[in-house]
Design an enzyme around this catalytic site. Sequence first.
Site, short mmCIF file in Angstrom:
data_model
loop_
_atom_site.label_atom_id
_atom_site.label_comp_id
_atom_site.label_asym_id
_atom_site.label_seq_id
_atom_site.Cartn_x
_atom_site.Cartn_y
_atom_site.Cartn_z
N SER A 34 0.86 -1.19 0.00
CA SER A 34 0.00 0.00 0.00
C SER A 34 0.89 1.24 0.00
O SER A 34 2.08 1.16 0.37
CB SER A 34 -0.84 -0.01 1.28
OG SER A 34 -1.53 1.21 1.44
N TYR B 264 -1.57 -0.90 10.60
CA TYR B 264 -1.78 -1.23 9.18
C TYR B 264 -0.51 -0.95 8.39
O TYR B 264 -0.05 -1.79 7.60
CB TYR B 264 -2.95 -0.41 8.62
CG TYR B 264 -3.25 -0.68 7.17
CD1 TYR B 264 -3.77 -1.90 6.76
CD2 TYR B 264 -3.01 0.29 6.19
CE1 TYR B 264 -4.05 -2.15 5.42
CE2 TYR B 264 -3.29 0.05 4.85
CZ TYR B 264 -3.82 -1.18 4.47
OH TYR B 264 -4.09 -1.42 3.14
N1 LIG Z 1 -8.56 -0.14 -1.67
C1 LIG Z 1 -7.50 0.57 -1.38
O1 LIG Z 1 -7.53 1.81 -1.40
C2 LIG Z 1 -6.20 -0.12 -1.05
C3 LIG Z 1 -5.04 0.66 -0.99
C4 LIG Z 1 -3.84 0.05 -0.68
C5 LIG Z 1 -3.79 -1.31 -0.47
N2 LIG Z 1 -4.94 -2.06 -0.54
C6 LIG Z 1 -4.83 -3.49 -0.31
O2 LIG Z 1 -5.51 -4.17 -1.33
C7 LIG Z 1 -5.89 -5.47 -0.88
C8 LIG Z 1 -7.33 -5.74 -1.27
O3 LIG Z 1 -8.18 -4.89 -0.51
P1 LIG Z 1 -9.46 -4.16 -1.12
O4 LIG Z 1 -9.18 -2.71 -1.12
O5 LIG Z 1 -9.88 -4.82 -2.38
O6 LIG Z 1 -10.52 -4.40 0.07
P2 LIG Z 1 -11.82 -5.29 0.15
O7 LIG Z 1 -12.79 -4.93 -0.92
O8 LIG Z 1 -12.26 -5.18 1.58
O9 LIG Z 1 -11.27 -6.76 -0.13
C9 LIG Z 1 -10.51 -7.45 0.81
C10 LIG Z 1 -10.45 -8.90 0.40
O10 LIG Z 1 -9.65 -9.60 1.38
C11 LIG Z 1 -10.34 -10.75 1.75
N3 LIG Z 1 -10.02 -11.20 3.10
C12 LIG Z 1 -10.05 -10.51 4.25
N4 LIG Z 1 -9.77 -11.33 5.28
C13 LIG Z 1 -9.55 -12.56 4.76
C14 LIG Z 1 -9.22 -13.82 5.30
N5 LIG Z 1 -9.05 -14.01 6.60
N6 LIG Z 1 -9.09 -14.87 4.44
C15 LIG Z 1 -9.28 -14.70 3.11
N7 LIG Z 1 -9.58 -13.54 2.55
C16 LIG Z 1 -9.73 -12.47 3.36
C17 LIG Z 1 -11.82 -10.42 1.61
O11 LIG Z 1 -12.55 -11.62 1.39
P3 LIG Z 1 -13.55 -12.32 2.44
O12 LIG Z 1 -14.01 -11.26 3.41
O13 LIG Z 1 -14.64 -12.85 1.59
O14 LIG Z 1 -12.74 -13.40 3.08
C18 LIG Z 1 -11.83 -9.56 0.36
O15 LIG Z 1 -11.92 -10.36 -0.78
C19 LIG Z 1 -5.63 -5.47 0.62
O16 LIG Z 1 -4.41 -6.13 0.89
C20 LIG Z 1 -5.51 -3.99 0.96
O17 LIG Z 1 -4.74 -3.77 2.11
C21 LIG Z 1 -6.13 -1.49 -0.84
#
Ligand SMILES: NC(=O)c1ccc[n+]([C@@H]2O[C@H](COP(=O)([O-])OP(=O)(O)OC[C@H]3O[C@@H](n4cnc5c(N)ncnc54)[C@H](OP(=O)(O)O)[C@@H]3O)[C@@H](O)[C@H]2O)c1
Length: 248
Positions: free
Chosen positions: A143, A156
């Site tokens: 991130s 985080y």
């Molecule tokens: N969106 C942003 O602005 C942003 C910025 C920087 C980095 N990121 C990173 O991008 C990645 C994806 O996040 P996102 O933004 O797409 O958020 P999101 O829509 O909340 O998706 C998170 C995903 O992680 C999965 N997850 C959470 N806990 C889990 C577990 N114990 N086992 C398996 N899967 C799990 C969730 O699936 P289930 O709940 O169905 O298990 C979901 O598919 C993360 O690593 C986040 O830190 C996002």
Amino acid sequence: MTNTIGNKIIVITGASSGLGAEAARYLAELGATVVLGARRTERIKALAEGIEAKGGKALAVETDVTDRASVQNLVDTAVKTYGRIDVLLNNAGVMPLSPLEKLRVDEWDLMIDVNIKGVLYGIAAALPHMKARKSGHIINVSSVAGHRVLENSAVYSATKFAVRALSEGLRAEVKPYNLRTTVISPGAVQSELLDGIHDEATAEQLRSFVPGIAISADSFARCVAFAINQPEEVDINEILFRPTKQPV
Ligand SMILES: NC(=O)c1ccc[n+]([C@@H]2O[C@H](COP(=O)([O-])OP(=O)(O)OC[C@H]3O[C@@H](n4cnc5c(N)ncnc54)[C@H](OP(=O)(O)O)[C@@H]3O)[C@@H](O)[C@H]2O)c1
């Protein structure tokens, strides 16, 4: 540019929403076979059906990345079903931000379990298969918070700094096995990530500006595709991107 994605078997954790789901859709459109891991099975099954309905190839495997056996099962199922794993996208993550002084220790534990140990379990599951074939690509998701630390994001950020450290260490070690390693650090991207913030003041603060600047998740999907779609001798190490409007 040639499309080297088309014949790849790509395992994606956190494929039930946000960045992981969009990457799955995009990579499948480019011809990849995608193996989708997450806990919300109804979501990944629906996504797999949607991909197959469009002529793509997808398989949904219920996965909890905090459980090593579950992550092993995800990768082993991909290998059993399709014969190999070409790419692991270690994407699952949670972001329950809060000030340290609130002592939301269970949320600290959760971030460490999902964001660090989950990534390590993915590496543990995929590495032996890739090493044996002397071919493979591990993509970890950090991130902008893995590059700088703001208030309310200490834990985080610590997990996302850790993802970068692990990626760097992995890269240094897997050269003899011809493996590629990429770390992608997104800025604000539209997803469900903010829903996991349960400290009201922090949630309110972020909701007051993040939705206004966040960019569509296809930005992330294109970065993933760019890293994968390189000739085998080209290893894209790091991608850091953010919305044009995002100041920090
Ligand atoms: N969106 C942003 O602005 C942003 C910025 C920087 C980095 N990121 C990173 O991008 C990645 C994806 O996040 P996102 O933004 O797409 O958020 P999101 O829509 O909340 O998706 C998170 C995903 O992680 C999965 N997850 C959470 N806990 C889990 C577990 N114990 N086992 C398996 N899967 C799990 C969730 O699936 P289930 O709940 O169905 O298990 C979901 O598919 C993360 O690593 C986040 O830190 C996002």
